[in-house]
Design a protein around this motif. Structure first.
Motif, PDB file in Angstrom:
ATOM      1  N   PRO A 116       0.810  -1.219   0.000  1.00  0.00           N
ATOM      2  CA  PRO A 116       0.000   0.000   0.000  1.00  0.00           C
ATOM      3  C   PRO A 116       0.846   1.273   0.000  1.00  0.00           C
ATOM      4  N   GLY A 117       1.992   1.230   0.671  1.00  0.00           N
ATOM      5  CA  GLY A 117       2.840   2.405   0.736  1.00  0.00           C
ATOM      6  C   GLY A 117       3.409   2.825  -0.605  1.00  0.00           C
ATOM      7  N   LYS A 118       3.365   1.915  -1.585  1.00  0.00           N
ATOM      8  CA  LYS A 118       3.893   2.219  -2.913  1.00  0.00           C
ATOM      9  C   LYS A 118       2.804   2.210  -3.981  1.00  0.00           C
ATOM     10  N   ALA A 119       1.558   2.170  -3.538  1.00  0.00           N
ATOM     11  CA  ALA A 119       0.448   2.063  -4.483  1.00  0.00           C
ATOM     12  C   ALA A 119       0.402   3.226  -5.461  1.00  0.00           C
ATOM     13  N   GLU A 120       0.671   4.440  -4.978  1.00  0.00           N
ATOM     14  CA  GLU A 120       0.542   5.604  -5.846  1.00  0.00           C
ATOM     15  C   GLU A 120       1.591   5.627  -6.955  1.00  0.00           C
ATOM     16  N   ARG A 121       2.616   4.774  -6.856  1.00  0.00           N
ATOM     17  CA  ARG A 121       3.594   4.680  -7.938  1.00  0.00           C
ATOM     18  C   ARG A 121       2.970   4.093  -9.203  1.00  0.00           C
ATOM     19  N   LEU A 122       1.797   3.480  -9.080  1.00  0.00           N
ATOM     20  CA  LEU A 122       1.138   2.894 -10.240  1.00  0.00           C
ATOM     21  C   LEU A 122       0.278   3.902 -11.008  1.00  0.00           C
ATOM     22  N   LEU A 123       0.221   5.141 -10.541  1.00  0.00           N
ATOM     23  CA  LEU A 123      -0.612   6.141 -11.200  1.00  0.00           C
ATOM     24  C   LEU A 123      -0.301   6.307 -12.697  1.00  0.00           C
ATOM     25  N   PRO A 124       0.976   6.227 -13.125  1.00  0.00           N
ATOM     26  CA  PRO A 124       1.230   6.364 -14.567  1.00  0.00           C
ATOM     27  C   PRO A 124       0.491   5.325 -15.415  1.00  0.00           C
ATOM     28  N   PHE A 125       0.266   4.133 -14.856  1.00  0.00           N
ATOM     29  CA  PHE A 125      -0.431   3.090 -15.605  1.00  0.00           C
ATOM     30  C   PHE A 125      -1.938   3.321 -15.602  1.00  0.00           C
ATOM     31  N   VAL A 126      -2.446   3.923 -14.532  1.00  0.00           N
ATOM     32  CA  VAL A 126      -3.863   4.299 -14.495  1.00  0.00           C
ATOM     33  C   VAL A 126      -4.114   5.423 -15.494  1.00  0.00           C
ATOM     34  N   GLN A 127      -3.259   6.444 -15.445  1.00  0.00           N
ATOM     35  CA  GLN A 127      -3.445   7.621 -16.286  1.00  0.00           C
ATOM     36  C   GLN A 127      -3.266   7.324 -17.765  1.00  0.00           C
ATOM     37  N   SER A 128      -2.373   6.402 -18.086  1.00  0.00           N
ATOM     38  CA  SER A 128      -2.116   6.085 -19.497  1.00  0.00           C
ATOM     39  C   SER A 128      -2.972   4.929 -20.009  1.00  0.00           C
ATOM     40  N   GLY A 129      -3.724   4.280 -19.097  1.00  0.00           N
ATOM     41  CA  GLY A 129      -4.540   3.135 -19.499  1.00  0.00           C
ATOM     42  C   GLY A 129      -3.718   1.968 -19.979  1.00  0.00           C
ATOM     43  N   ASN A 178      -5.017  -4.554  -3.980  1.00  0.00           N
ATOM     44  CA  ASN A 178      -6.010  -4.875  -2.958  1.00  0.00           C
ATOM     45  C   ASN A 178      -6.896  -3.657  -2.716  1.00  0.00           C
ATOM     46  N   LEU A 179      -7.864  -3.804  -1.839  1.00  0.00           N
ATOM     47  CA  LEU A 179      -8.861  -2.747  -1.626  1.00  0.00           C
ATOM     48  C   LEU A 179      -8.205  -1.456  -1.140  1.00  0.00           C
ATOM     49  N   GLU A 180      -7.270  -1.578  -0.208  1.00  0.00           N
ATOM     50  CA  GLU A 180      -6.599  -0.385   0.316  1.00  0.00           C
ATOM     51  C   GLU A 180      -5.801   0.315  -0.779  1.00  0.00           C
ATOM     52  N   GLU A 181      -5.088  -0.452  -1.589  1.00  0.00           N
ATOM     53  CA  GLU A 181      -4.281   0.133  -2.659  1.00  0.00           C
ATOM     54  C   GLU A 181      -5.153   0.828  -3.699  1.00  0.00           C
ATOM     55  N   ALA A 182      -6.304   0.233  -3.999  1.00  0.00           N
ATOM     56  CA  ALA A 182      -7.242   0.860  -4.931  1.00  0.00           C
ATOM     57  C   ALA A 182      -7.711   2.203  -4.388  1.00  0.00           C
ATOM     58  N   GLY A 183      -7.984   2.262  -3.093  1.00  0.00           N
ATOM     59  CA  GLY A 183      -8.413   3.511  -2.480  1.00  0.00           C
ATOM     60  C   GLY A 183      -7.342   4.584  -2.547  1.00  0.00           C
ATOM     61  N   GLY A 220      -0.741 -11.948  -2.306  1.00  0.00           N
ATOM     62  CA  GLY A 220      -1.109 -11.199  -3.498  1.00  0.00           C
ATOM     63  C   GLY A 220      -0.276 -11.582  -4.704  1.00  0.00           C
ATOM     64  N   ASP A 221       1.004 -11.868  -4.459  1.00  0.00           N
ATOM     65  CA  ASP A 221       1.886 -12.280  -5.552  1.00  0.00           C
ATOM     66  C   ASP A 221       1.443 -13.628  -6.116  1.00  0.00           C
ATOM     67  N   THR A 222       1.040 -14.529  -5.225  1.00  0.00           N
ATOM     68  CA  THR A 222       0.561 -15.843  -5.650  1.00  0.00           C
ATOM     69  C   THR A 222      -0.711 -15.712  -6.477  1.00  0.00           C
ATOM     70  N   PHE A 223      -1.622 -14.857  -6.018  1.00  0.00           N
ATOM     71  CA  PHE A 223      -2.870 -14.612  -6.755  1.00  0.00           C
ATOM     72  C   PHE A 223      -2.573 -14.117  -8.165  1.00  0.00           C
ATOM     73  N   MET A 224      -1.704 -13.135  -8.260  1.00  0.00           N
ATOM     74  CA  MET A 224      -1.385 -12.537  -9.558  1.00  0.00           C
ATOM     75  C   MET A 224      -0.756 -13.568 -10.499  1.00  0.00           C
ATOM     76  N   ALA A 225       0.215 -14.318  -9.997  1.00  0.00           N
ATOM     77  CA  ALA A 225       0.899 -15.304 -10.833  1.00  0.00           C
ATOM     78  C   ALA A 225      -0.054 -16.395 -11.303  1.00  0.00           C
ATOM     79  N   ALA A 226      -0.905 -16.872 -10.408  1.00  0.00           N
ATOM     80  CA  ALA A 226      -1.848 -17.931 -10.780  1.00  0.00           C
ATOM     81  C   ALA A 226      -2.834 -17.436 -11.833  1.00  0.00           C
TER      82      ALA A 226
END
Length: 297
Positions: A175-188, A195-200, A259-265
């Motif tokens: 969660p502490g690094k969630a906002e680093r993903l903003l470039p992928f949200v903004q660029s689609g 997870n829910l907290e990271e989405a928030g 979460g890593d296991t979920f993503m990989a599977a």
């Protein structure tokens, strides 16, 4: 071992030092338990699960030329990963993650990924020097990317021609690094696994469930998202609709790496052509098996 990888795993590969106790813990708790040191990091955890599903991942990361780094490289090779593209630094130590978990979940964690951050775009050289791809002939396959990279490098990757044709799958690492993903949200760009907290945090609001969170991320520009919420419903959101499933209820014995296991599977299931609803269910089953202690990284 295959010479050509099925997927690139870009991000943190380090040593996990984790203390686990069967007791409920709070700040200042001093309880008996077990302390383990295992190969870890988001990129590596994803890669380990991918190998379990029969895929061969290549690691793009930074690992020091110290004793710890040599041991980590050997451990990755033994697990069936391609390590030829790892950036080895003479000046930077091998990174470490330390966590404490109790019966009530993760109590605290510190991720020392400073060497990965300091290495910067050096870890991407195999995408331009011909080892994996080259300028004008980009990588066309799957990429699992984690948010332990700097915001500047993640922003570069989101618009880089080296990965313009790649199937990007992106996770924030914490969660502490969630906002680093903003470039992928903004660029689609890419598929986001949060997870829910990271989405928030990405939407600067609080969501009550995964379906609302997925809708919120799509409204902000994300092209595709998968939102988990522990033992509650998980949702895959796309512009053409959403899909929600409830994970199996299991006794939780650990949380780091779930979460890593979920993503990989989920990636592995989709690569095999599994239908979306079944891919989501398979990913939830794999994560439940992991947190219950039935499978190991």
């Amino acid at each position: 071992m295959k010479d050509t990888p099925d997927i690139l795993c870009i991000g943190s590969v380090l040593w996990d030092v984790i203390g686990r106790s069967a007791s409920v813990m709070r700040q200042g708790s001093d309880v008996p338990g077990r302390i383990t040191r295992l190969p870890g990091g988001v990129a590596l955890n994803i890669a380990v699960t991918l190998t379990r599903f029969g895929l061969t991942p290549a690691l793009l990361t930074a690992i020091g030329r110290d004793t710890e780094g040599d041991e980590l490289i050997a451990a990755c090779a033994a697990r069936g990963m391609i390590i030829d593209c790892v950036y080895r630094s003479d000046d930077l130590p091998t990174d470490v993650y330390m966590a404490v978990e109790g019966a009530n979940g993760l109590i605290a964690a510190i991720a020392d990924a400073h060497s990965l951050e300091a290495a910067g775009d050096k870890i991407l050289r195999p995408l331009s020097d011909g080892r994996l791809a080259r300028t004008g002939s980009p990588w066309h396959g799957l990429v699992a990317l984690d948010g332990n990279l700097t915001l500047a490098l993640l922003s570069e990757i989101a618009r880089s021609p080296l990965l313009a044709e790649a199937d990007l799958r992106v996770a924030p690492a914490s969660p502490g690094k969630a906002e680093r993903l903003l470039p992928f949200v903004q660029s689609g760009r890419g598929t986001l696994y949060v997870n829910l907290e990271e989405a928030g945090l990405l939407c600067q609001t609080r969501f009550t469930g995964s379906r609302d969170a997925a809708a919120g991320l799509l409204a902000r520009g994300a092209s595709r998202v998968l939102v988990t919420d522990g033992g509650s419903d998980a949702t895959e959101g796309r512009p053409d609709g959403s899909l929600t499933r409830t994970p199996p209820q299991v006794l939780i014995t650990r949380v780091t790496g779930a979460g890593d296991t979920f993503m990989a599977a989920h990636i592995a299931a989709e690569r095999k052509g599994v239908a979306p609803e079944n891919a989501l269910e398979m990913a939830l089953d794999a994560a439940a098996s992991y947190v219950s202690g039935e499978t190991a990284l």
